[in-house]
Design a protein around this motif. Structure first.
Motif, short mmCIF file in Angstrom:
data_model
loop_
_atom_site.label_atom_id
_atom_site.label_comp_id
_atom_site.label_asym_id
_atom_site.label_seq_id
_atom_site.Cartn_x
_atom_site.Cartn_y
_atom_site.Cartn_z
N ALA A 5 0.81 -1.35 -0.03
CA ALA A 5 0.08 -0.04 -0.05
C ALA A 5 0.89 1.08 -0.04
CB ALA A 5 -1.01 -0.14 1.22
N ARG A 6 2.05 1.32 0.60
CA ARG A 6 2.93 2.27 0.63
C ARG A 6 3.75 2.53 -0.92
NH1 ARG A 6 4.01 0.59 6.02
NH2 ARG A 6 5.50 -0.51 5.22
N CYS A 7 3.97 1.48 -1.56
CA CYS A 7 4.35 1.63 -3.07
C CYS A 7 3.60 2.77 -3.80
CB CYS A 7 4.39 0.35 -3.57
SG CYS A 7 5.49 -0.91 -3.01
N VAL A 38 9.94 5.61 -18.86
CA VAL A 38 9.77 4.47 -17.88
C VAL A 38 8.78 4.60 -16.96
CG1 VAL A 38 12.47 4.34 -17.76
CG2 VAL A 38 11.40 5.80 -16.26
N VAL A 39 8.20 3.50 -16.77
CA VAL A 39 7.13 3.15 -15.52
C VAL A 39 7.33 2.17 -14.69
CG1 VAL A 39 5.41 4.05 -17.22
CG2 VAL A 39 5.60 1.58 -16.84
N GLY A 40 6.86 2.47 -13.23
CA GLY A 40 7.25 1.60 -12.52
C GLY A 40 6.71 1.90 -10.93
N LEU A 41 7.52 1.32 -9.88
CA LEU A 41 6.90 1.69 -8.24
C LEU A 41 8.11 2.39 -7.83
CD1 LEU A 41 5.35 -1.75 -7.58
CD2 LEU A 41 4.31 0.52 -8.16
N ARG A 42 7.65 3.03 -6.73
CA ARG A 42 8.82 4.03 -5.86
C ARG A 42 8.19 3.27 -4.37
NH1 ARG A 42 8.91 9.77 -6.74
NH2 ARG A 42 6.80 9.69 -7.06
N ILE A 77 14.07 2.79 -2.91
CA ILE A 77 13.93 2.57 -4.19
C ILE A 77 13.10 3.83 -5.19
CG2 ILE A 77 13.31 0.90 -5.92
CD1 ILE A 77 13.31 -1.21 -3.69
N LYS A 78 13.78 4.55 -5.73
CA LYS A 78 13.29 5.76 -6.37
C LYS A 78 12.45 5.35 -7.56
CE LYS A 78 14.82 8.10 -3.02
NZ LYS A 78 13.92 8.00 -1.94
N MET A 79 12.70 4.36 -8.37
CA MET A 79 11.98 3.58 -9.51
C MET A 79 12.74 2.30 -9.65
SD MET A 79 10.59 3.69 -12.33
CE MET A 79 9.96 5.23 -12.62
N LEU A 80 11.58 1.37 -9.58
CA LEU A 80 11.79 -0.07 -10.02
C LEU A 80 10.84 -0.51 -11.21
CD1 LEU A 80 13.38 -2.87 -9.69
CD2 LEU A 80 11.51 -3.19 -7.85
N GLY A 81 11.21 -0.41 -12.63
CA GLY A 81 10.25 -0.75 -13.45
C GLY A 81 10.77 -1.08 -14.77
N PHE A 104 16.29 0.54 -12.57
CA PHE A 104 16.55 0.80 -11.15
C PHE A 104 17.10 2.09 -10.79
CE2 PHE A 104 18.97 -0.11 -7.09
CZ PHE A 104 17.87 -0.28 -6.48
N ARG A 105 16.49 2.64 -9.93
CA ARG A 105 16.99 4.02 -9.55
C ARG A 105 17.07 4.42 -7.95
NH1 ARG A 105 14.07 8.01 -13.42
NH2 ARG A 105 15.05 7.43 -15.38
N THR A 106 18.13 4.50 -7.22
CA THR A 106 18.23 4.77 -6.03
C THR A 106 19.14 5.76 -5.57
OG1 THR A 106 18.47 3.27 -3.98
CG2 THR A 106 19.92 2.61 -5.50
N ASP A 107 18.90 6.42 -4.59
CA ASP A 107 19.78 7.32 -3.93
C ASP A 107 20.09 6.79 -2.40
OD1 ASP A 107 17.44 8.05 -2.32
OD2 ASP A 107 17.41 9.99 -2.85
N PHE A 108 19.65 5.78 -2.01
CA PHE A 108 20.12 4.96 -1.04
C PHE A 108 19.42 5.69 0.51
CE2 PHE A 108 23.22 3.89 -4.04
CZ PHE A 108 22.91 2.49 -3.88
#
Length: 188
Positions: free
Chosen positions: A35-37, A64-68, A72-76, A98-102
């Motif tokens: 639910a928090r995605c 791109v499309v995906g989930l945050r 995880i800033k973008m997984l899609g 896959f994008r992340t700033d940790f």
């Protein structure tokens, strides 16, 4: 062949048994996590300079499309187009991103941007070749808000080409492409 069949049988048995073992409490925590995605999407445009000496520098577009979720800033998934500026070759990559700033608390200035997938390479004369597409780079957030971020990326792109067949069975080896890529984008 037998090893692959046994491995697939073990995976199938695990997949059937796993939902029965998850307790009701674990299901609720999993539902809370999902639910928090949030849904996320973005577009990017830029250019790539050919470092392999093949005169294949390009203008690049991608979406791109995906989930945050938290860090995880973008997984899609995404699609793009690389249009070579000095000839009529094109590459159309489809990739996982896959994008992340940790950081799970707030958006950081610098982030990691990676992609892996396949690209359909088109050449003059109606010749096509599908090969590996990878990208790894570093991004810098330019302007950010609660729901969006504009950014700039700098990275390395690899595009696999290999042997192609022209006309009546004539094969040619086309060297793989190595790019230095830069882009501007927006992410919602």
């Amino acid at each position: 062949m037998k090893r692959i069949a046994i491995l697939l049988l073990i995976i199938a048995a695990t997949a059937v048994a796993l939902p029965q073992r998850i307790a009701a409490q674990d299901r609720q925590s999993m539902a809370g996590m999902l639910a928090r995605c949030t849904f996320s999407w973005g577009v990017q445009m830029g250019g790539s300079i050919d470092m392999s000496g093949q005169n294949m520098s390009s203008l690049d577009l991608s979406g791109v499309v995906g989930l945050r979720y938290k860090w995880i800033k973008m997984l899609g998934v995404g699609m793009g187009a690389q249009m070579m500026v000095s000839n009529s070759c094109r590459a159309y990559p489809m990739f996982f991103t896959f994008r992340t700033d940790f950081s799970s608390t707030r958006r950081r200035l610098v982030f990691l941007d990676t992609r892996i997938g396949a690209a359909n390479n088109t050449f003059p004369g109606g010749v096509h070749r599908t090969g590996l597409y990878t990208y790894g780079g570093v991004g810098i957030n330019l302007a950010t808000g609660k729901r969006f971020a504009s950014f700039m990326t700098l990275g390395y792109t690899y595009l696999h080409r290999g042997e192609v067949t022209y006309g009546e069975g004539e094969t040619h080896f086309l060297p793989h492409l190595h790019y230095a890529s830069v882009g501007l984008g927006i992410h919602f």
